[in-house]
Design a protein around this motif. Structure first.
Motif, PDB file in Angstrom:
ATOM      1  N   ALA A  34       0.832  -1.211   0.000  1.00  0.00           N
ATOM      2  CA  ALA A  34       0.000   0.000   0.000  1.00  0.00           C
ATOM      3  C   ALA A  34       0.865   1.259   0.000  1.00  0.00           C
ATOM      4  CB  ALA A  34      -0.921  -0.008   1.220  1.00  0.00           C
ATOM      5  N   ILE A  35       1.944   1.253   0.779  1.00  0.00           N
ATOM      6  CA  ILE A  35       2.849   2.408   0.797  1.00  0.00           C
ATOM      7  C   ILE A  35       3.497   2.580  -0.577  1.00  0.00           C
ATOM      8  CG2 ILE A  35       5.018   3.278   1.751  1.00  0.00           C
ATOM      9  CD1 ILE A  35       4.228   1.944   4.412  1.00  0.00           C
ATOM     10  N   ALA A  36       3.956   1.469  -1.158  1.00  0.00           N
ATOM     11  CA  ALA A  36       4.571   1.529  -2.487  1.00  0.00           C
ATOM     12  C   ALA A  36       3.576   2.054  -3.515  1.00  0.00           C
ATOM     13  CB  ALA A  36       5.084   0.147  -2.886  1.00  0.00           C
ATOM     14  N   LEU A  37       2.339   1.598  -3.434  1.00  0.00           N
ATOM     15  CA  LEU A  37       1.305   2.040  -4.372  1.00  0.00           C
ATOM     16  C   LEU A  37       1.062   3.540  -4.271  1.00  0.00           C
ATOM     17  CD1 LEU A  37      -1.051   1.511  -6.365  1.00  0.00           C
ATOM     18  CD2 LEU A  37      -2.479   1.011  -4.374  1.00  0.00           C
ATOM     19  N   GLU A  38       0.900   4.048  -3.049  1.00  0.00           N
ATOM     20  CA  GLU A  38       0.625   5.474  -2.878  1.00  0.00           C
ATOM     21  C   GLU A  38       1.783   6.329  -3.378  1.00  0.00           C
ATOM     22  OE1 GLU A  38      -2.417   6.693  -1.912  1.00  0.00           O
ATOM     23  OE2 GLU A  38      -2.855   4.558  -2.141  1.00  0.00           O
ATOM     24  N   GLY A  43       3.743   9.885  -8.091  1.00  0.00           N
ATOM     25  CA  GLY A  43       4.725  10.277  -9.091  1.00  0.00           C
ATOM     26  C   GLY A  43       6.102   9.670  -8.954  1.00  0.00           C
ATOM     27  N   LYS A  44       6.340   8.833  -7.924  1.00  0.00           N
ATOM     28  CA  LYS A  44       7.650   8.238  -7.749  1.00  0.00           C
ATOM     29  C   LYS A  44       7.783   6.944  -8.549  1.00  0.00           C
ATOM     30  CE  LYS A  44       8.571   9.985  -3.057  1.00  0.00           C
ATOM     31  NZ  LYS A  44       9.828  10.690  -3.357  1.00  0.00           N
ATOM     32  N   ARG A  45       9.025   6.607  -8.893  1.00  0.00           N
ATOM     33  CA  ARG A  45       9.308   5.286  -9.461  1.00  0.00           C
ATOM     34  C   ARG A  45       9.695   4.382  -8.293  1.00  0.00           C
ATOM     35  NH1 ARG A  45      13.248   4.434 -14.520  1.00  0.00           N
ATOM     36  NH2 ARG A  45      11.370   5.128 -15.606  1.00  0.00           N
ATOM     37  N   VAL A  46       8.840   3.418  -7.981  1.00  0.00           N
ATOM     38  CA  VAL A  46       8.940   2.643  -6.753  1.00  0.00           C
ATOM     39  C   VAL A  46       9.161   1.167  -7.071  1.00  0.00           C
ATOM     40  CG1 VAL A  46       7.820   2.072  -4.555  1.00  0.00           C
ATOM     41  CG2 VAL A  46       7.341   4.270  -5.676  1.00  0.00           C
ATOM     42  N   LEU A  47      10.052   0.541  -6.309  1.00  0.00           N
ATOM     43  CA  LEU A  47      10.250  -0.900  -6.391  1.00  0.00           C
ATOM     44  C   LEU A  47       9.881  -1.505  -5.051  1.00  0.00           C
ATOM     45  CD1 LEU A  47      11.200  -3.413  -7.915  1.00  0.00           C
ATOM     46  CD2 LEU A  47      13.539  -2.903  -7.171  1.00  0.00           C
ATOM     47  N   CYS A  48       8.889  -2.380  -5.047  1.00  0.00           N
ATOM     48  CA  CYS A  48       8.456  -3.085  -3.837  1.00  0.00           C
ATOM     49  C   CYS A  48       9.116  -4.461  -3.840  1.00  0.00           C
ATOM     50  CB  CYS A  48       6.931  -3.205  -3.807  1.00  0.00           C
ATOM     51  SG  CYS A  48       6.283  -3.791  -2.220  1.00  0.00           S
ATOM     52  N   CYS A  85      -1.977   6.430 -12.042  1.00  0.00           N
ATOM     53  CA  CYS A  85      -0.626   6.322 -11.496  1.00  0.00           C
ATOM     54  C   CYS A  85       0.283   7.300 -12.236  1.00  0.00           C
ATOM     55  CB  CYS A  85      -0.097   4.894 -11.624  1.00  0.00           C
ATOM     56  SG  CYS A  85       1.521   4.650 -10.847  1.00  0.00           S
ATOM     57  N   LYS A  86       0.765   8.318 -11.525  1.00  0.00           N
ATOM     58  CA  LYS A  86       1.630   9.327 -12.133  1.00  0.00           C
ATOM     59  C   LYS A  86       3.076   8.850 -12.234  1.00  0.00           C
ATOM     60  CE  LYS A  86      -1.232  13.065 -10.308  1.00  0.00           C
ATOM     61  NZ  LYS A  86      -1.275  14.242  -9.386  1.00  0.00           N
ATOM     62  N   GLY A  87       3.432   7.848 -11.429  1.00  0.00           N
ATOM     63  CA  GLY A  87       4.784   7.304 -11.465  1.00  0.00           C
ATOM     64  C   GLY A  87       4.788   5.882 -11.997  1.00  0.00           C
ATOM     65  N   GLU A  88       5.623   5.034 -11.409  1.00  0.00           N
ATOM     66  CA  GLU A  88       5.704   3.628 -11.814  1.00  0.00           C
ATOM     67  C   GLU A  88       5.803   2.761 -10.568  1.00  0.00           C
ATOM     68  OE1 GLU A  88       8.911   2.912 -14.517  1.00  0.00           O
ATOM     69  OE2 GLU A  88       8.443   4.662 -15.756  1.00  0.00           O
TER      70      GLU A  88
END
Length: 383
Positions: A34-38, A43-48, A85-88
């Motif tokens: 959920a944190i990664a999704l938000e 707008g962030k590029r996130v790797l979970c 989703c503004k990021g990835e």
């Protein structure tokens, strides 16, 4: 007192790595996802990341499975869930064996040395099965991903408490193992084969012969050959382990403790917070999942319940139905009141700098991006 609920967004701005810790069954994987999704939607590029081979993270993100390489959640999947989703958002399972092989490939002095190590049966055993090795290699892979400029945020879903502590302690344990008398002793024996007696003395020589009788000479030679091949890498392992340990104790990393409202679970969260402090790492947040709030306007006694029941259809207004309704309400109220009291006491024992967030108990399981987003809003959006 700790920060009021709903301010985890501050952690996402101050830290690049977020590590979720907690016992099993408290919603740790859901919290990490959920944190990664938000963060990705903002707008962030996130790797979970996960070190747990179970399918929970993949299911939450709408994937069929997660492998040892980064996989994106497709924009079409967000659209189907009615989300923008503004990021990835990417997901990956940390793969200790692949990481160990990569380190050998990168740091072996020659192609022959690399092949010698990778083909060694003892190496294949420790790189896949030996306790401690996998935890360290997973941490090593996290270090490699940190060096990758593509990622704005890394969110790590760890195993349950005991294994998570093994994971965090792995760098220091590796340094101790590399510097241990046993390793130095075995290296002396390997380097001095043919003149073992001169190096180690008669007692050590007899001991090695005894070990060979129990394990078989071939096994002992495999161990010796492995240690000889790895000797050139030990210095690099030590340096990287020390750097990984330093990163975990730096401001770059935030540790998010995850708990349920139960006394056992919150007690374990307090234990984790203190254990992290002993290791030189700071707890940054505590998330309590599945909280049953005290509902405003809920009937507290039979007269209030009778007043409420007067609005129900006639068949539900008889005494037996009232008794059942009263039992349900009393049970729910008692649980909510007990949780509220326990969580108030918990917050008095937490560091004042700790960010605190509660996620209410939802009627349905979290199984897709839309339900994850609902959890994420409870965590990120200020109340």
């Amino acid at each position: 007192m700790p920060t009021s609920p709903g301010h985890l967004s501050s952690l996402l701005e101050r830290h690049r790595i977020l590590v979720c810790l907690g016992s099993g069954g408290v919603g740790k994987t859901t919290t990490a996802a959920a944190i990664a999704l938000e963060a990705a939607m903002a707008g962030k590029r996130v790797l979970c990341l996960t070190v747990d081979p179970a399918r929970r993270l993949a299911t939450s993100l709408g994937m069929t499975g997660i492998r040892g390489r980064a996989q994106p959640v497709s924009p079409e999947h967000f659209q189907r869930q009615g989300l923008e989703c503004k990021g990835e958002l990417w997901a990956m399972m940390l793969d200790p064996k692949t990481t160990f092989d990569t380190l050998v490939t990168r740091h072996a002095s020659s192609a022959a040395s690399q092949e010698r190590i990778l083909a060694n049966p003892f190496y294949r055993y420790i790189s896949t099965s030996l306790s401690g090795t996998q935890e360290y290699m997973a941490m090593e892979q996290l270090y490699m991903l940190r060096e990758d400029p593509r990622w704005d945020l890394l969110v790590l879903d760890t195993p349950p408490t005991a294994n998570a502590l093994d994971f965090l302690e792995a760098p220091q344990r590796l340094v101790q193992a590399v510097d241990s008398p046993a390793i130095r002793w075995l290296l002396q024996w390997v380097e001095g084969q043919g003149r073992t007696f001169d190096l180690l003395g008669r007692g050590a020589n007899l001991l090695l012969k005894g070990i060979a009788r129990f394990t078989g000479g071939a096994f002992l030679m495999q161990v010796a050959d492995f240690v000889a091949g790895m000797n050139e890498l030990f210095g690099g392992f030590r340096q990287r382990a020390e750097r990984v340990g330093a990163i975990l104790r730096s401001d770059e990393v935030a540790f998010c403790l995850v708990s349920s409202p139960s006394p056992q679970s919150t007690g374990e969260a307090l234990f984790l917070s203190r254990r992290l402090a002993q290791m030189g790492m700071r707890s940054s947040a505590l998330v309590v999942n599945g909280v049953h709030p005290l509902a405003e306007g809920a009937p507290r006694n039979r007269s209030e319940l009778q007043e409420l029941s007067s609005r129900l259809p006639a068949p539900l207004q008889h005494s037996e139905s009232l008794d059942r309704l009263q039992g349900v309400y009393e049970e729910e109220f008692s649980r909510a009141r007990g949780e509220s009291k326990g969580l108030r006491e918990l917050r008095t024992q937490l560091p004042s700098s700790l960010v605190y967030a509660e996620v209410p108990a939802f009627a349905h399981d979290v199984h897709d991006l839309a339900s994850l987003h609902r959890v994420g809003r409870a965590l990120i959006v200020p109340a």
